[in-house]
Scaffold this motif. Structure first.
Motif, PDB file in Angstrom:
ATOM      1  N   ILE A 110      -4.985   0.898  -8.912  1.00  0.00           N
ATOM      2  CA  ILE A 110      -4.904   1.864  -7.533  1.00  0.00           C
ATOM      3  C   ILE A 110      -4.463   0.891  -6.492  1.00  0.00           C
ATOM      4  N   MET A 111      -4.838  -0.362  -6.547  1.00  0.00           N
ATOM      5  CA  MET A 111      -4.436  -1.391  -5.480  1.00  0.00           C
ATOM      6  C   MET A 111      -3.946  -2.724  -6.247  1.00  0.00           C
ATOM      7  N   VAL A 112      -2.784  -3.026  -6.276  1.00  0.00           N
ATOM      8  CA  VAL A 112      -2.439  -4.349  -6.937  1.00  0.00           C
ATOM      9  C   VAL A 112      -1.856  -5.248  -5.990  1.00  0.00           C
ATOM     10  N   GLY A 113      -1.467  -6.490  -6.394  1.00  0.00           N
ATOM     11  CA  GLY A 113      -0.932  -7.460  -5.580  1.00  0.00           C
ATOM     12  C   GLY A 113       0.694  -7.259  -5.544  1.00  0.00           C
ATOM     13  N   ASP A 114       1.405  -8.153  -4.873  1.00  0.00           N
ATOM     14  CA  ASP A 114       2.755  -7.972  -4.898  1.00  0.00           C
ATOM     15  C   ASP A 114       3.351  -8.332  -6.304  1.00  0.00           C
ATOM     16  N   ALA A 115       4.313  -7.777  -6.396  1.00  0.00           N
ATOM     17  CA  ALA A 115       5.024  -7.673  -8.004  1.00  0.00           C
ATOM     18  C   ALA A 115       5.469  -9.164  -8.140  1.00  0.00           C
ATOM     19  N   GLU A 116       6.074  -9.928  -6.995  1.00  0.00           N
ATOM     20  CA  GLU A 116       6.513 -11.029  -7.476  1.00  0.00           C
ATOM     21  C   GLU A 116       5.404 -12.347  -7.150  1.00  0.00           C
ATOM     22  N   SER A 117       4.894 -12.204  -6.004  1.00  0.00           N
ATOM     23  CA  SER A 117       3.943 -13.358  -5.695  1.00  0.00           C
ATOM     24  C   SER A 117       2.630 -13.174  -6.244  1.00  0.00           C
ATOM     25  N   GLY A 118       2.073 -11.694  -6.588  1.00  0.00           N
ATOM     26  CA  GLY A 118       0.809 -11.666  -6.951  1.00  0.00           C
ATOM     27  C   GLY A 118      -0.282 -11.331  -5.587  1.00  0.00           C
ATOM     28  N   ALA A 119       0.114 -11.805  -4.509  1.00  0.00           N
ATOM     29  CA  ALA A 119      -0.678 -11.909  -3.614  1.00  0.00           C
ATOM     30  C   ALA A 119      -1.149 -10.310  -2.867  1.00  0.00           C
TER      31      ALA A 119
END
Length: 959
Positions: free
Chosen positions: A138-147
């Motif tokens: 549902i809510m995930v971090g940024d694809a590149e940094s994971g933040a």
């Protein structure tokens, strides 16, 4: 008529919401408890599904209708008779709303470490919410940094995705991608599917202009309204006053605002949205239960989590894994976990590491097979008491299994005056090196290296599950991804992680997460346990290290640099650690020194203060100090003073006079490479000279060494080798011509990319590694002044100028890479041809620069004074220059005659210049291949061609 009317009310409330965009009421502000100040709690009817009702009384609000209206049955009257029944948040899955926010998520790094969250969310109050919503997609971090960006505002497009994924419409979203009805949402926008679905469901709507504004922020009260709609409570919210007051009231009544301190009319932050949606997952849904003339809305025993997302939330104890079980009986299949007496597919969780723990878990239910797959497993708050004791902190173990065992230990050996004790239940389960085991002695519970992890799942102050881990250290030297064999730096055998051996199970864990053998790096320290039957290996990887000098040794350990920590030596490390030993000290998972690397890698070369000693002298002062002129690895010439006492090689507390005398002969310093150390005041506290091992040329990784001094070492770019010595991007390269003497203006720093292929160099090699990679190279002469791949520079003119030191020098104006350039020379001797004359207009050169960016060396490729002399020269194996007559042009190529020979060269990607010697000004310009002129009578135009690795790069038309 009644159904039509309630539909009209709902439709009108959506329409009004749409016309207003997201209406803002700035005075709606949550208090610290998450409820809305100055709003009523109302009278709420509880319906537990068994026709039993209770009513809780709240403060009456004069501006809003009470929650129960005027009826005694808990319904809200609307003029046409439609009613809504509400209940308190009482779902059987609603532990989220009743448990405290868990703020302490960290676990032992070699027992039950959680799967790592992004650092920007892991230590916040939103960690549990973010972890679940991430597992649900549902809510995930940024694809590149994971933040996760918990303090960033959430956008309308992001909120649309969160809303529709929360109600289980992921498949609908995917099928709706790539189309849009909103003019400000392009078809290739990442959220088209989510926006379309949210719009169709009436969760997030456009504005009165027909636009969606996907990149606008969402206020917190707008986000609350969206989630309230997702739960089906829109009719109740509209009845309580509509947006925003009614929606905020409903949210507060159902504990959606728990743990959130947001301001209603301000932009919603991602962390608060995660907590909001997390809270909503187990709130009872509201559904329409009546039809026709008896339309009504009731709160039912359904939730988003279970009924929309097919996810079960439950509690239990992990009793068996594919490795072992608490009963000593059969294990599960490798991909399954047993919780209490039920089996689950393990999924992408860390459940194996939580054997014995009481856990809160979420499992996705396959509606076809009823099989359940774990998506998240966490320690159940306040249901486990754990204590991890490192081997060095265990004083003694007494007692036996017929009564109880007592473990005596130091909680903090540095501050405690007395030891502490804990008790082990006489019926405790023992997991020894990863597997169930009985008959353990007290000595078995005192590992020489390792730990005890004590677990109390009954909260009766007696530990009933005991994990005994006896560690063996291995320092990674080499790794074979083919066989799975990892060898040890200190020849203590090897470890095999063979994925094809079904009889042996293994796991490699770093920072709480499983990694592959391909993730292991040289100098990683592996602390592993191996079961009695040799069939289970658990490897815990540490890449922790500290670089510095050992400046204190005591019975408590070694102090390295200015560290406040005293580090113990691991029993596996075979060598003595002495005072003033310098290097990188690698730590195992107990933070003990398991390996030491003294200047043996390029990494240590980067951190070592290498410098070329130019001169040394004594300075007369109250305390005599030494002065040292150094050319540093950063390309700077500096004069540094010494402290009043300093180390010289292995001798400590030496006077500056002793050190300067050792570095000079006949009153002059011996120029050489050194290593120096300086204190915080910039005073030199240590100087080390290289040990001469040129007689053997062998690596000596334990000390600063001069390994090779050799002439005519040929550089091969393909292999990255200078002679038989490896050179890479981290190798420090000093360019110090033998003819330069102590004139540091002629010194420069280089890197591997500036070395010319097949060129010969006179060089000195220092700190050669065991793999024959050089840490430092000093080049004293070269057959190649410049790098073959450097672009040509067409000289326009020279001008005399002064540098920053007000010394006279030349500045070159010319063309390079199709642009004009101007660059200073190191001195007036540089921009000269072999006959000593200065460069002039039309000359073609390559150059190199020193650390100041000044030209300190050139290669003349074409002398405009000799423009009638044709040639074909192989400058190096990579660089060829041709100068001849263009005799025929084709589409994309040109024929060039050199003497009696003719060659064809491609013109497609070449940069082309024109040099017209008949002009006194503006004689050089950038043109195109179409401007190449054929050599004819009365037009003696020739063509200069530069080829690098047989490809034409640049051309110059010479007239």
């Amino acid at each position: 008529m009644k159904k039509t009317f309630i539909s009209f009310i709902v439709a009108m409330s959506i329409a009004i919401y749409s016309m207003c965009g997201f209406a803002v009421f700035a005075d709606v502000v949550p208090n610290e408890g998450g409820t809305i100040e100055n709003y009523p709690q109302g009278s709420v009817t509880n319906n537990n599904g068994n026709n039993e009702t209770t009513t809780g009384e709240g403060q009456q609000d004069v501006n809003l209708r009470t929650f129960d209206g005027t009826n005694t049955d808990g319904t809200i009257d609307i003029t046409n008779g439609v009613s809504t029944t509400l209940i308190e948040n009482g779902s059987k899955y609603n532990g989220m709303a009743t448990m405290p926010i868990n703020s302490n998520m960290a676990q032992s790094r070699y027992s039950t470490a959680r799967v790592a969250l992004s650092p920007d969310i892991s230590d916040t109050k939103y960690a549990e919410a973010a972890e679940l919503l991430g597992a649900l997609g549902i809510m995930v971090g940024d694809a590149e940094s994971g933040a996760f960006r918990p303090n960033d505002p959430i956008l309308r497009s992001e909120m649309a995705k969160v809303a529709v994924y929360s109600i289980g419409l992921e498949d609908v979203v995917k099928s709706s991608n790539g189309i849009t009805k909103f003019p400000d949402v392009p078809a290739d926008h990442w959220a088209t599917g989510a926006i379309n679905t949210a719009d169709q469901q009436g969760l997030v709507v456009g504005d009165t202009e027909g636009t969606f504004r996907p990149d606008d922020n969402v206020t917190f009260e707008e986000a609350v309204a969206i989630i309230v709609r997702a739960l089906g409570y829109e009719p109740a919210a509209e009845d309580k006053g509509g947006f925003p007051t009614g929606y905020m009231y409903i949210a507060s009544s159902n504990q959606l605002l728990r743990g959130i301190d947001a301001t209603a009319a301000e932009p919603a932050m991602r962390g608060d949205i995660a907590q909001l949606v997390f809270n909503a997952m187990t709130v009872n849904l509201m559904e329409q239960v009546g039809y026709g003339s008896s339309i009504s809305y009731e709160v039912v025993d359904k939730t988003l989590l279970y009924d929309k997302l097919n996810v079960e939330k439950a509690y239990g104890q992990i009793t068996a894994t594919g490795e072992t079980s608490l009963s000593g009986g059969s294990t599960t299949a490798e991909d399954r976990i047993q919780i209490n007496d039920k089996l689950y597919l393990m999924g992408d969780t860390n459940a194996t590491q939580m054997l014995g723990y009481n856990v809160l878990y979420y499992a996705r239910i396959d509606k076809t097979t009823d099989e359940k797959t774990l998506i998240l497993v966490t320690e159940q708050p306040n249901k486990n008491n754990t204590l991890t004791l490192n081997s060095t902190d265990i004083v003694d173990v007494t007692g036996d299994t017929t009564d109880k065992r007592t473990v005596e230990y130091w909680a903090d050996r540095n501050t405690d005056r007395r030891t502490k004790t804990v008790s082990i239940d006489p019926n405790a389960v023992y997991i020894y090196n990863g597997k169930y085991k009985t008959g353990l002695t007290n000595e078995d519970l005192k590992p020489a290296s390792g730990n005890l992890v004590l677990l109390d799942t009954n909260l009766n102050s007696m530990y009933n599950v005991v994990f005994v881990n006896h560690f063996t250290n291995l320092v990674v030297d080499t790794v074979s991804e083919i066989t799975g064999r990892v060898t040890d730096k200190y020849l203590n055998g090897s470890l095999v992680f063979d994925k094809d051996n079904a009889d042996v199970k293994y796991s490699i864990i770093k920072d709480g997460a499983k990694i592959d053998i391909s993730d292991l790096k040289e100098w990683n320290v592996i602390s592993y346990t191996i079961s009695d039957d040799k069939n289970l290996i658990k490897a815990y990887v540490s890449d922790a290290s500290i670089t510095g000098t050992v400046n204190e040794i005591s019975e408590d350990g070694y102090r390295i640099g200015d560290s406040e920590t005293l580090y113990e030596k691991a029993t596996s490390y075979p060598n003595e650690i002495k005072l003033r030993d310098r290097g990188t000290f690698y730590l195992d998972i107990e933070d003990k020194i398991a390996a030491v690397n003294t200047k043996a890698t390029n990494e240590s070369a980067i951190t070592t203060n290498y410098a070329y000693l130019v001169d040394a002298a004594l300075k007369d002062s109250f305390d005599k100090v030494g002065q040292f002129k150094l050319f540093t690895k950063t390309g700077e010439t500096v004069v540094m003073e010494s402290a009043t006492k300093l180390r010289f090689n292995e001798e400590y507390a030496q006077t500056p006079t002793t050190v300067v005398n050792a570095l000079t002969a006949g009153g002059k310093a011996t120029p050489q490479l050194i290593i120096y150390e300086a204190n915080s005041d910039g005073k030199i506290t240590a100087i080390e000279t290289a040990k001469d091992e040129t007689a053997t040329g062998a690596p000596n990784t334990s000390t600063f060494t001069k390994n090779i001094q050799k002439e005519d070492m040929v550089y091969k770019r393909a292999s990255g080798k200078l002679g038989n010595v490896g050179i890479n991007e981290d190798t420090i390269i000093f360019d110090i011509p033998a003819s330069a003497g102590t004139d540091t203006d002629k010194y420069s720093m280089r890197n591997s990319s500036t070395l010319s292929n097949d060129s010969s160099y006179d060089a000195i090699i220092y700190d050669l590694q065991e793999n024959y990679m050089a840490n430092v190279v000093i080049i004293t002469s070269s057959t190649s002044i410049t790098s073959a791949e450097s672009p040509i520079t067409v000289v326009n003119y020279l001008a005399e100028t002064q540098n920053a030191d007000y010394e006279y020098t030349d500045k070159l104006y010319g063309y390079q890479s199709g642009e004009t350039v101007e660059i200073m020379a190191a001195d007036k001797s540089v921009l000269r041809k072999s006959d000593g004359t200065a460069l002039k207009s039309g000359d073609i050169i390559q150059y190199k620069t020193n650390a100041k960016g000044e030209i300190d060396g050139i290669t003349v490729l074409f002398d405009s004074d000799n423009k009638t002399e044709e040639f074909l020269r192989n400058v190096t194996t990579d660089l060829t220059t041709v100068y001849g007559r263009a005799i025929k042009k084709f589409s994309g190529s040109v024929n060039v005659a050199v003497g009696d020979a003719t060659y064809n060269y491609s013109t497609g990607d070449a940069i082309v210049y024109l040099y017209d010697s008949s002009k006194k000004k503006n004689s050089i310009s950038v043109v195109s291949p179409a401007d190449i002129e054929l050599y004819e009578k009365d037009n003696e135009a020739r063509l200069f061609v530069k080829l690098y690795q047989d490809a034409v790069q640049e051309m110059v038309i010479v007239k």
